[in-house]
Enzyme design. Structure first.
Site, PDB file in Angstrom:
ATOM      1  CD  GLU A 296      -2.966  -1.454   2.649  1.00 41.60           C
ATOM      2  OE1 GLU A 296      -3.863  -1.656   2.126  1.00 41.60           O
ATOM      3  OE2 GLU A 296      -2.004  -1.047   3.111  1.00 41.60           O
TER       4      GLU A 296
HETATM    5  C1  TNX Z   1      -4.296  -3.926   5.429  1.00 46.02           C
HETATM    6  S1  TNX Z   1      -1.909  -6.411   4.565  1.00 46.02           S
HETATM    7  C2  TNX Z   1      -2.752  -3.684   5.299  1.00 46.02           C
HETATM    8  C3  TNX Z   1      -2.550  -2.647   6.748  1.00 46.02           C
HETATM    9  C4  TNX Z   1      -4.253  -2.786   7.796  1.00 46.02           C
HETATM   10  C5  TNX Z   1      -4.812  -4.433   7.597  1.00 46.02           C
HETATM   11  C6  TNX Z   1      -6.546  -4.475   8.010  1.00 46.02           C
HETATM   12  C7  TNX Z   1      -1.665  -5.452   4.729  1.00 46.02           C
HETATM   13  C8  TNX Z   1      -0.871  -5.887   3.587  1.00 46.02           C
HETATM   14  N1  TNX Z   1      -1.635  -4.485   4.399  1.00 46.02           N
HETATM   15  O1  TNX Z   1      -2.189  -2.203   7.018  1.00 46.02           O
HETATM   16  O2  TNX Z   1      -3.996  -3.059   8.805  1.00 46.02           O
HETATM   17  O3  TNX Z   1      -5.555  -3.974   5.898  1.00 46.02           O
HETATM   18  O4  TNX Z   1      -7.366  -5.115   7.860  1.00 46.02           O
END
Ligand code: TNX
Length: 481
Positions: A296
């Site tokens: 992300e």
């Molecule tokens: C996605 S899974 C994220 C996390 C959040 C999570 C909450 C991932 C690689 N990134 O930063 O905590 O969703 O469910």
């Protein structure tokens, strides 16, 4: 030989081959535990401690076999057992455990502990067992909310009972930096000073870390530290002003949104910072893998992202380690030792080079921060409610086209903690769901079914509850168990 129902001897995970025999093995109250070689002695010591804790008998270590005793034997030539396989022989004349490695013996002792009753008896049996996947992990997000070294050790203890062998600790994020880095003390002093929702902060000193790593290693759990970069870095940016283009640190962040922060490789300090952090992680982590996040990075320019991951991979490998990253890292050229962790988009993970292996953490099946059931007071909903059948009934080999067992390193279930504030909540979200994941990671797909698993899970859940674990009691456990 008689075939008995697994329900009577509820093992989780289910071994590859089990023959239940007539009769029992009755370990005497002063049973001797004998290791045939020094390399087996540490496992024998742990087994004596664990058996004394859970049963009414008083086992002790001994140098020589005497009568009805427990023997642990290392047979290095048993290549057929692999690095984690074992054989267990329980009969009237004693309990024998055989493996090619100490890790295999450890796994054998975990099976034995599930079979031995309070009075020291266990069913006569022959078990030949080995895992489907090498990587069987849990992840705990200690960045959104910190947990103590004691909590983490207890967590290790609970997952190791079911032969999970990796604990991935998500150590840094926008909301917190949780590991002391001696050259950059502000990271923990400032970046670790708070948590999501403005809750109290905290971090691991290097001495806490050494304790966690040693405790885990005694239980054959390898700690995988994650420092998430280049996104998810507000805590670092808030701690070190010169990591920001204008030299001004942003305020600490206690919200829940993601994707707004980024490190920048075009600033003079960033490479040195990243190198120092990776060097510290490599120095204090005995395991093979360092996780660099990579997810992300919505505020990072795409070309800069590729350059960043390429630089991280080089830094990690410079210290003799291998890189793990979330599936977004497939945008960068990856070396064959790097592992890709799938979480959201199969098509993104599928871009990994064919030589790279993949860890399966599909959110819809493995995200432990999701609710167990609709309407629960605890847990999120974006990946759906994850009840026990949902985390049990999936095949890692059908998640990504053309990615079968050979390319799958294994499975891992993450617990993100934006909304998880206490260790009690951690346990309630994780148990018994992590036992389902242990079965997914260990047991051959052809042997797996919910009807076989449900009664074993119900019994294993009661064992955890009896040990004081605040387990979640779901409808599927009650009705099928
Ligand atoms: C996605 S899974 C994220 C996390 C959040 C999570 C909450 C991932 C690689 N990134 O930063 O905590 O969703 O469910």
């Amino acid at each position: 030989m008689v075939a008995k129902d697994h329900e009577a001897h509820p093992l989780v995970p289910l071994p590859r081959h089990v023959e239940w025999h007539d009769g029992i093995c009755a370990l005497p109250s002063d049973v001797a535990v004998v290791a045939d070689q020094p390399d087996a002695a540490a496992v024998a010591t742990m087994f004596v401690m664990d058996l004394a804790t859970q049963s009414g008998i008083r086992p002790h270590l001994a140098a020589e076999p005497r009568g009805i005793d427990v023997t642990l034997q290392l047979h290095a030539h048993r290549a057929d057992l692999g690095t984690e396989g074992y054989e267990l022989f329980a009969a009237a004349d004693g309990l024998g455990l055989v493996a090619a490695t100490p890790h295999g013996l450890w796994n054998a002792t975990r099976t034995a502990l599930q079979l031995i009753h309070v009075d020291g008896t266990l069913p006569a049996a022959h078990i030949l067992d080995m895992p489907r996947f090498e990587w069987r992990g849990a992840m705990l997000d200690v960045a959104r909310h910190p947990f103590t070294a004691g909590d983490v050790c207890r967590f290790v203890d609970l997952i190791a009972r079911h032969k999970l062998n990796r604990l991935h600790l998500h150590l840094t994020d926008d909301q917190g930096w949780r590991l002391e880095i001696p050259d950059w003390p502000a990271l923990s002093l400032v970046g670790g000073s708070t948590a999501t929702g403005g809750d109290p902060g905290g971090w691991f000193t290097l001495s806490d870390w050494a304790h966690i790593v040693a405790y885990a290693s005694d239980r054959f759990v390898s700690i995988v530290p994650e420092v998430d970069m280049p996104g998810h870095t507000n805590a670092a940016l808030a701690s070190v002003p010169n990591l920001n283009p204008d030299g001004v640190a942003p305020p600490l962040y206690t919200g829940k949104e993601v994707g707004f922060s980024s490190l920048r490789l075009d600033l003079p300090l960033t490479r040195r910072f990243v190198s120092d952090v990776v060097a510290t992680l490599a120095a204090v982590t005995p395991g093979e893998y360092l996780h660099i996040g990579g997810d992300e990075a919505h505020s990072t320019d795409p070309d800069a992202y590729v350059e960043f991951i390429t630089f991280l991979q080089m830094e990690v490998e410079r210290h003799g380690k291998s890189m793990v990253g979330w599936e977004e890292i497939t945008a960068a050229p990856l070396n064959r030792h790097s592992l890709v962790q799938h979480w959201l988009r199969p098509e993104t993970a599928a871009k990994a080079p064919r030589a790279c292996r993949i860890i399966m953490s599909p959110a819809r099946h493995t995200y432990l921060d999701m609710q167990h059931a609709e309407g629960d007071p605890i847990g999120r909903r974006w990946a759906g409610a994850i009840d026990l059948p949902t985390i049990h009934d999936w095949d890692p080999a059908t998640q990504i086209p053309d990615v079968d067992d050979h390319r799958i390193a294994g499975v891992e279930a993450p617990l993100w903690t934006e909304k998880v504030r206490t260790f009690e909540q951690v346990q309630t979200l994780c148990f018994p769901r992590l036992l389902c994941l242990a079965e997914v990671g260990w047991t051959q797909q052809a042997q797996r079914s919910w009807p076989s698993f449900a009664p074993r899970l119900a019994a294993a859940t009661e064992r955890l509850a009896a040990d004081g674990v605040p387990v979640y009691r779901s409808a599927s456990l009650a009705s099928d168990g």
